[in-house]
Design a protein around this motif. Structure first.
Motif, PDB file in Angstrom:
ATOM      1  N   LEU A  92       3.126   8.555  47.332  1.00  9.06           N
ATOM      2  CA  LEU A  92       3.124   9.519  46.231  1.00  9.06           C
ATOM      3  C   LEU A  92       1.918  10.449  46.295  1.00  9.06           C
ATOM      4  CD1 LEU A  92       4.338   7.269  43.280  1.00  9.06           C
ATOM      5  CD2 LEU A  92       5.551   9.194  44.292  1.00  9.06           C
ATOM      6  N   ALA A  93       0.735   9.906  46.632  1.00  6.48           N
ATOM      7  CA  ALA A  93      -0.458  10.752  46.747  1.00  6.48           C
ATOM      8  C   ALA A  93      -0.274  11.780  47.854  1.00  6.48           C
ATOM      9  CB  ALA A  93      -1.681   9.893  47.020  1.00  6.48           C
ATOM     10  N   ALA A  94       0.248  11.347  49.000  1.00  2.00           N
ATOM     11  CA  ALA A  94       0.480  12.274  50.106  1.00  2.00           C
ATOM     12  C   ALA A  94       1.500  13.341  49.715  1.00  2.00           C
ATOM     13  CB  ALA A  94       0.956  11.508  51.336  1.00  2.00           C
ATOM     14  N   ALA A  95       2.493  12.972  48.926  1.00  9.45           N
ATOM     15  CA  ALA A  95       3.492  13.953  48.489  1.00  9.45           C
ATOM     16  C   ALA A  95       2.858  15.026  47.611  1.00  9.45           C
ATOM     17  CB  ALA A  95       4.624  13.246  47.736  1.00  9.45           C
ATOM     18  N   VAL A  96       1.975  14.611  46.708  1.00 11.02           N
ATOM     19  CA  VAL A  96       1.291  15.579  45.847  1.00 11.02           C
ATOM     20  C   VAL A  96       0.377  16.468  46.679  1.00 11.02           C
ATOM     21  CG1 VAL A  96      -0.296  15.862  43.903  1.00 11.02           C
ATOM     22  CG2 VAL A  96       1.418  14.041  43.849  1.00 11.02           C
ATOM     23  N   TYR A  97      -0.395  15.868  47.586  1.00  8.58           N
ATOM     24  CA  TYR A  97      -1.266  16.660  48.458  1.00  8.58           C
ATOM     25  C   TYR A  97      -0.450  17.655  49.276  1.00  8.58           C
ATOM     26  CZ  TYR A  97      -4.881  13.134  47.503  1.00  8.58           C
ATOM     27  OH  TYR A  97      -5.793  12.312  46.898  1.00  8.58           O
ATOM     28  N   ARG A  98       0.688  17.198  49.779  1.00 12.40           N
ATOM     29  CA  ARG A  98       1.534  18.052  50.610  1.00 12.40           C
ATOM     30  C   ARG A  98       2.071  19.228  49.799  1.00 12.40           C
ATOM     31  NH1 ARG A  98       4.123  13.919  52.560  1.00 12.40           N
ATOM     32  NH2 ARG A  98       2.830  13.587  54.403  1.00 12.40           N
ATOM     33  N   ALA A  99       2.431  18.978  48.554  1.00 18.85           N
ATOM     34  CA  ALA A  99       2.955  20.048  47.703  1.00 18.85           C
ATOM     35  C   ALA A  99       1.909  21.124  47.443  1.00 18.85           C
ATOM     36  CB  ALA A  99       3.444  19.459  46.377  1.00 18.85           C
ATOM     37  N   ILE A 100       0.639  20.739  47.425  1.00 15.14           N
ATOM     38  CA  ILE A 100      -0.448  21.689  47.132  1.00 15.14           C
ATOM     39  C   ILE A 100      -0.998  22.328  48.406  1.00 15.14           C
ATOM     40  CG2 ILE A 100      -2.775  21.908  46.162  1.00 15.14           C
ATOM     41  CD1 ILE A 100      -2.045  19.634  44.239  1.00 15.14           C
ATOM     42  N   LEU A 101      -1.216  21.521  49.435  1.00  8.66           N
ATOM     43  CA  LEU A 101      -1.898  21.996  50.631  1.00  8.66           C
ATOM     44  C   LEU A 101      -0.952  22.430  51.750  1.00  8.66           C
ATOM     45  CD1 LEU A 101      -4.706  19.277  50.797  1.00  8.66           C
ATOM     46  CD2 LEU A 101      -4.827  21.556  49.767  1.00  8.66           C
ATOM     47  N   ARG A 102       0.265  21.871  51.766  1.00 12.93           N
ATOM     48  CA  ARG A 102       1.252  22.246  52.785  1.00 12.93           C
ATOM     49  C   ARG A 102       2.595  22.500  52.111  1.00 12.93           C
ATOM     50  NH1 ARG A 102       0.284  16.947  56.564  1.00 12.93           N
ATOM     51  NH2 ARG A 102      -2.004  17.054  56.706  1.00 12.93           N
ATOM     52  N   PRO A 103       2.659  23.482  51.231  1.00 14.83           N
ATOM     53  CA  PRO A 103       3.893  23.687  50.452  1.00 14.83           C
ATOM     54  C   PRO A 103       5.111  24.024  51.297  1.00 14.83           C
ATOM     55  CG  PRO A 103       2.387  25.538  50.202  1.00 14.83           C
ATOM     56  CD  PRO A 103       1.621  24.476  50.907  1.00 14.83           C
ATOM     57  N   GLU A 104       4.879  24.492  52.516  1.00 18.96           N
ATOM     58  CA  GLU A 104       6.019  24.820  53.376  1.00 18.96           C
ATOM     59  C   GLU A 104       6.668  23.572  53.972  1.00 18.96           C
ATOM     60  OE1 GLU A 104       2.498  24.180  55.865  1.00 18.96           O
ATOM     61  OE2 GLU A 104       2.875  25.326  54.040  1.00 18.96           O
ATOM     62  N   ASP A 105       5.956  22.456  53.939  1.00 17.40           N
ATOM     63  CA  ASP A 105       6.449  21.209  54.529  1.00 17.40           C
ATOM     64  C   ASP A 105       7.199  20.407  53.467  1.00 17.40           C
ATOM     65  OD1 ASP A 105       6.906  19.115  56.212  1.00 17.40           O
ATOM     66  OD2 ASP A 105       4.842  18.396  56.246  1.00 17.40           O
ATOM     67  N   THR A 106       8.313  20.954  53.019  1.00 19.39           N
ATOM     68  CA  THR A 106       9.009  20.392  51.860  1.00 19.39           C
ATOM     69  C   THR A 106       9.686  19.061  52.168  1.00 19.39           C
ATOM     70  OG1 THR A 106      10.926  21.767  52.399  1.00 19.39           O
ATOM     71  CG2 THR A 106       9.361  22.631  50.782  1.00 19.39           C
ATOM     72  N   GLY A 107      10.686  19.069  53.049  1.00 21.29           N
ATOM     73  CA  GLY A 107      11.415  17.846  53.317  1.00 21.29           C
ATOM     74  C   GLY A 107      12.113  17.351  52.057  1.00 21.29           C
ATOM     75  N   PHE A 108      12.107  16.033  51.872  1.00 22.16           N
ATOM     76  CA  PHE A 108      12.742  15.430  50.700  1.00 22.16           C
ATOM     77  C   PHE A 108      11.691  15.218  49.622  1.00 22.16           C
ATOM     78  CE2 PHE A 108      14.528  11.728  48.361  1.00 22.16           C
ATOM     79  CZ  PHE A 108      15.687  12.355  47.907  1.00 22.16           C
ATOM     80  N   GLY A 109      11.445  16.279  48.855  1.00 27.04           N
ATOM     81  CA  GLY A 109      10.451  16.189  47.783  1.00 27.04           C
ATOM     82  C   GLY A 109       9.051  15.914  48.280  1.00 27.04           C
ATOM     83  N   TYR A 110       8.748  16.342  49.493  1.00 29.08           N
ATOM     84  CA  TYR A 110       7.437  16.134  50.123  1.00 29.08           C
ATOM     85  C   TYR A 110       7.153  14.676  50.436  1.00 29.08           C
ATOM     86  CZ  TYR A 110       6.620  20.896  48.445  1.00 29.08           C
ATOM     87  OH  TYR A 110       6.721  22.242  48.192  1.00 29.08           O
ATOM     88  N   LEU A 111       8.134  13.810  50.283  1.00 29.79           N
ATOM     89  CA  LEU A 111       7.924  12.392  50.547  1.00 29.79           C
ATOM     90  C   LEU A 111       8.049  12.105  52.040  1.00 29.79           C
ATOM     91  CD1 LEU A 111       9.993  10.792  47.651  1.00 29.79           C
ATOM     92  CD2 LEU A 111       7.510  10.946  47.803  1.00 29.79           C
ATOM     93  N   ARG A 112       7.144  11.304  52.549  1.00 28.77           N
ATOM     94  CA  ARG A 112       7.160  10.893  53.945  1.00 28.77           C
ATOM     95  C   ARG A 112       6.700   9.433  54.020  1.00 28.77           C
ATOM     96  NH1 ARG A 112       8.550  15.427  53.762  1.00 28.77           N
ATOM     97  NH2 ARG A 112       8.157  17.187  55.164  1.00 28.77           N
ATOM     98  N   LEU A 113       6.830   8.874  55.205  1.00 30.50           N
ATOM     99  CA  LEU A 113       6.258   7.563  55.493  1.00 30.50           C
ATOM    100  C   LEU A 113       5.794   7.606  56.944  1.00 30.50           C
ATOM    101  CD1 LEU A 113       5.585   4.777  54.412  1.00 30.50           C
ATOM    102  CD2 LEU A 113       7.808   3.976  55.217  1.00 30.50           C
TER     103      LEU A 113
END
Length: 294
Positions: A92-113
């Motif tokens: 979840l933290a990485a998803a929030v960071y991704r939404a702010i710092l890498r907004p183009e890297d959307t994927g599935f709600g910015y969620l990754r593993l």
């Protein structure tokens, strides 16, 4: 150095969830799945032991050895739940960071593993150990200093002041190191102490952003909970006691745990926890972006 706006940082999480409601729904769905899975593990692997511990805690004549045996029996359960909880926080933290710092890297709600989440999990473990050591040292030093001062001066005031000083010192260090997770994510390396240099001269702005974010999201959550409890009580025919059982669920079986109020609360809690996490994690990402650009 260009300063960041503490207000903008504090409300960034609200902005993301307002502008990207689909992302909030995905985060809430992810949190809901975890919220449904964890109680199943809790009940099936440790329900009886947890109920026994609760009964022993309420019984002044309980056998201490029996309590220790129940705690030992919960070891395998916590060996699963603790890593799972750390992984969920990292995702979840990485998803929030991704939404702010890498907004183009959307994927599935910015969620990754992946590697980002693994690094955040390792960093969390490192900081847990460092925090444990720091608190232990502070408690020992504070206790020794307060005891010596009371013996010499005969007054506890110096001890109280010393305790407040050490609490303030821990808070200061925590705020100065608070950008470590977002640095670890953004720079794709485990960064334990780089935050200290980056946050030089920014303590009060960071502290203000964190306090404002916490205060605002807590107000929202309290209002939401009041509304939820009122609606649940109305649907339950005014039976407040049955609604209140969601805070002390029956752990005897999965079916007993998931009563209709508990299911509704779990679904509702998925949205609240997704919002709560977004608001709390966002300020550090906004501060990092501004300070790094400067």
């Amino acid at each position: 150095m260009t300063a960041f706006s503490a207000t903008d940082a504090a409300f960034e999480g609200f902005r993301i969830t307002r502008e990207k409601p689909r992302v909030l729904l995905i985060w809430a769905g992810f949190y809901l799945i975890i919220s449904l899975l964890m109680p199943v593990l809790l009940v099936t692997m440790g329900g009886q032991n947890l109920m026994a511990l609760e009964a022993q805690a309420n019984n002044p004549n309980a056998d201490p050895q029996a309590a220790l045996d129940n705690l030992a029996a919960l070891g395998p359960l916590y060996a699963i739940l603790i890593p799972m909880g750390l992984a969920v926080q990292a995702v979840l933290a990485a998803a929030v960071y991704r939404a702010i710092l890498r907004p183009e890297d959307t994927g599935f709600g910015y969620l990754r593993l992946g590697q980002d989440e693994l690094r955040l999990t390792v960093l969390t473990l490192i900081y847990f150990l460092l925090s444990l050591a720091a608190v232990t040292i502070v408690v020992l030093l504070g206790g020794i200093g307060a005891g010596m001062a009371y013996g010499l001066l005969g007054s506890p005031l110096f001890g109280v002041g010393l305790g407040l000083f050490f609490l303030g010192l821990l808070l200061y260090v925590a705020v100065r190191l608070s950008l470590a997770p977002v640095i670890t994510f953004a720079e794709r390396r485990i960064s334990v102490f780089d935050s200290w240099a980056l946050t030089k001269g920014q303590f009060w702005k960071l502290l203000g952003a964190y306090i404002l974010a916490i205060a605002s999201v807590v107000v929202v959550l309290l209002l939401a909970m009041v509304i939820f409890m009122a609606i649940a009580a109305i649907l339950a025919g005014g039976d407040i006691a049955s609604v209140g059982k969601i805070f002390s669920p029956d752990l005897s079986s999965v079916a007993a745990y998931y009563t209709p109020p508990m299911v509704a609360y779990t679904i509702f809690g998925g949205f609240l926890n997704a919002l709560y996490f977004a608001v709390l994690v966002s300020p550090a990402a906004v501060a990092y972006r501004a300070l790094k650009e400067a």
